[in-house]
Design an enzyme around this catalytic site. Structure first.
Site, short mmCIF file in Angstrom:
data_model
loop_
_atom_site.label_atom_id
_atom_site.label_comp_id
_atom_site.label_asym_id
_atom_site.label_seq_id
_atom_site.Cartn_x
_atom_site.Cartn_y
_atom_site.Cartn_z
N LYS A 154 49.78 36.60 51.76
CA LYS A 154 48.81 37.50 51.12
C LYS A 154 48.20 38.46 52.15
O LYS A 154 48.32 38.24 53.37
CB LYS A 154 47.70 36.65 50.49
CG LYS A 154 48.19 35.71 49.39
CD LYS A 154 47.02 34.93 48.79
CE LYS A 154 47.49 34.03 47.65
NZ LYS A 154 46.34 33.36 46.97
N TYR B 95 49.79 36.38 37.98
CA TYR B 95 48.60 35.57 37.75
C TYR B 95 48.21 35.59 36.27
O TYR B 95 47.02 35.64 35.95
CB TYR B 95 47.45 36.06 38.64
CG TYR B 95 47.60 35.70 40.11
CD1 TYR B 95 48.02 34.42 40.50
CD2 TYR B 95 47.31 36.62 41.12
CE1 TYR B 95 48.15 34.08 41.84
CE2 TYR B 95 47.43 36.28 42.47
CZ TYR B 95 47.85 35.01 42.81
OH TYR B 95 47.96 34.67 44.15
N ASN C 280 43.14 32.97 50.64
CA ASN C 280 43.69 31.71 51.14
C ASN C 280 45.11 31.84 51.67
O ASN C 280 45.89 30.90 51.66
CB ASN C 280 43.57 30.62 50.06
CG ASN C 280 44.25 31.01 48.77
OD1 ASN C 280 44.91 32.04 48.71
ND2 ASN C 280 44.11 30.21 47.74
N HIS D 284 50.70 32.26 48.84
CA HIS D 284 51.07 31.78 47.51
C HIS D 284 52.37 30.99 47.62
O HIS D 284 53.28 31.41 48.36
CB HIS D 284 51.29 32.94 46.53
CG HIS D 284 52.00 32.49 45.29
ND1 HIS D 284 51.33 31.88 44.24
CD2 HIS D 284 53.31 32.47 44.95
CE1 HIS D 284 52.21 31.54 43.31
NE2 HIS D 284 53.42 31.89 43.71
N GLU E 268 59.44 33.38 39.38
CA GLU E 268 58.77 34.16 40.43
C GLU E 268 59.78 34.78 41.40
O GLU E 268 59.59 35.91 41.86
CB GLU E 268 57.77 33.26 41.18
CG GLU E 268 56.58 32.89 40.29
CD GLU E 268 55.58 31.94 40.94
OE1 GLU E 268 55.80 31.52 42.10
OE2 GLU E 268 54.58 31.62 40.29
N1 UDP Z 1 41.64 31.94 42.93
C1 UDP Z 1 40.34 32.41 43.13
N2 UDP Z 1 39.30 31.68 42.62
C2 UDP Z 1 39.48 30.53 41.93
C3 UDP Z 1 40.81 30.06 41.73
C4 UDP Z 1 41.85 30.79 42.24
O1 UDP Z 1 40.15 33.47 43.73
O2 UDP Z 1 38.49 29.90 41.49
C5 UDP Z 1 42.77 32.71 43.48
C6 UDP Z 1 43.29 32.12 44.80
O3 UDP Z 1 43.67 33.20 45.64
C7 UDP Z 1 44.50 31.33 44.32
C8 UDP Z 1 45.03 32.20 43.20
O4 UDP Z 1 43.85 32.70 42.55
O5 UDP Z 1 45.44 31.11 45.37
C9 UDP Z 1 45.90 31.49 42.21
O6 UDP Z 1 45.21 30.38 41.68
P1 UDP Z 1 45.95 28.98 41.44
O7 UDP Z 1 44.99 28.13 40.67
O8 UDP Z 1 47.29 29.23 40.88
O9 UDP Z 1 46.01 28.37 42.93
P2 UDP Z 1 47.22 28.19 43.97
O10 UDP Z 1 48.44 27.80 43.17
O11 UDP Z 1 47.39 29.48 44.73
O12 UDP Z 1 46.76 27.07 44.89
MG MG Z 2 49.24 28.73 41.48
#
Ligand code: UDP
Ligand code: MG
Length: 155
Positions: free
Chosen positions: A9, A49, A112, A115, A126
């Protein structure tokens, strides 16, 4: 062997952590079969997303994902989807275990750094979303015999 889709990212690219993450991937014995830089836009982020578009944080998340180019990768390995999700760590970097990429390199639940696909179904979707078929090179490196036992490769 399985393949998974990974995005480094803007929070990874801007902080000059691309090399750190790729080093961890290669040191683990995970094979990189696709790698390119891309500028994401709102259209692809609404697809990627789609499970989050109705959340209040979506506009901020989309903006953070468009803040700079990203690095997209396809990774290959036995059980690589699960292996790499474990290496990634939980979503919130502050809660991620030390030793994981998020646990070692970030402090945020949004910024974070990475992805990673979370299931075989999503990995397939994806990879097709971010890579043309000819951009994925499904080669087998010569060192493969030192990565796995013969039985593991047949599975
Ligand atoms: N995210 C965020 N706030 C939240 C949850 C998710 O900004 O409360 C963002 C974060 O960058 C995350 C992405 O949305 O990596 C996708 O969310 P997901 O729940 O799919 O988490 P991941 O699979 O990336 O761990
Ligand atoms: Mg995810």
């Amino acid at each position: 062997m399985q393949q998974t889709l990974v995005i480094l990212k803007p929070s990874c690219v801007e902080r000059c952590l691309i090399g750190e993450v790729i080093t961890r991937i290669q040191n683990r014995g995970i094979i990189i079969t696709g790698l390119k830089m891309m500028q994401l836009d709102e259209k692809i982020l609404r697809e990627h997303y789609s499970h989050l578009v109705d959340k209040p944080f979506f506009p901020g998340l989309a903006a953070s994902m468009m803040a700079s180019p990203v690095v997209c990768m396809v990774l290959k390995g036995v059980d690589v989807i699960e292996v790499f999700r474990k290496m990634t760590g939980v979503t919130n970097g502050r809660k991620a275990e030390p030793g994981t990429l998020r646990g070692d390199f970030c402090m945020s639940g949004q910024a974070n750094i990475i992805h990673a696909s979370d299931s075989p179904e999503n990995a397939e979707i994806e990879i097709a979303r971010f890579f043309k078929p000819e951009e994925v090179f499904d080669y087998t490196p010569a060192y493969i015999k030192y990565l796995y036992g013969d039985d593991e490769l047949k599975a």
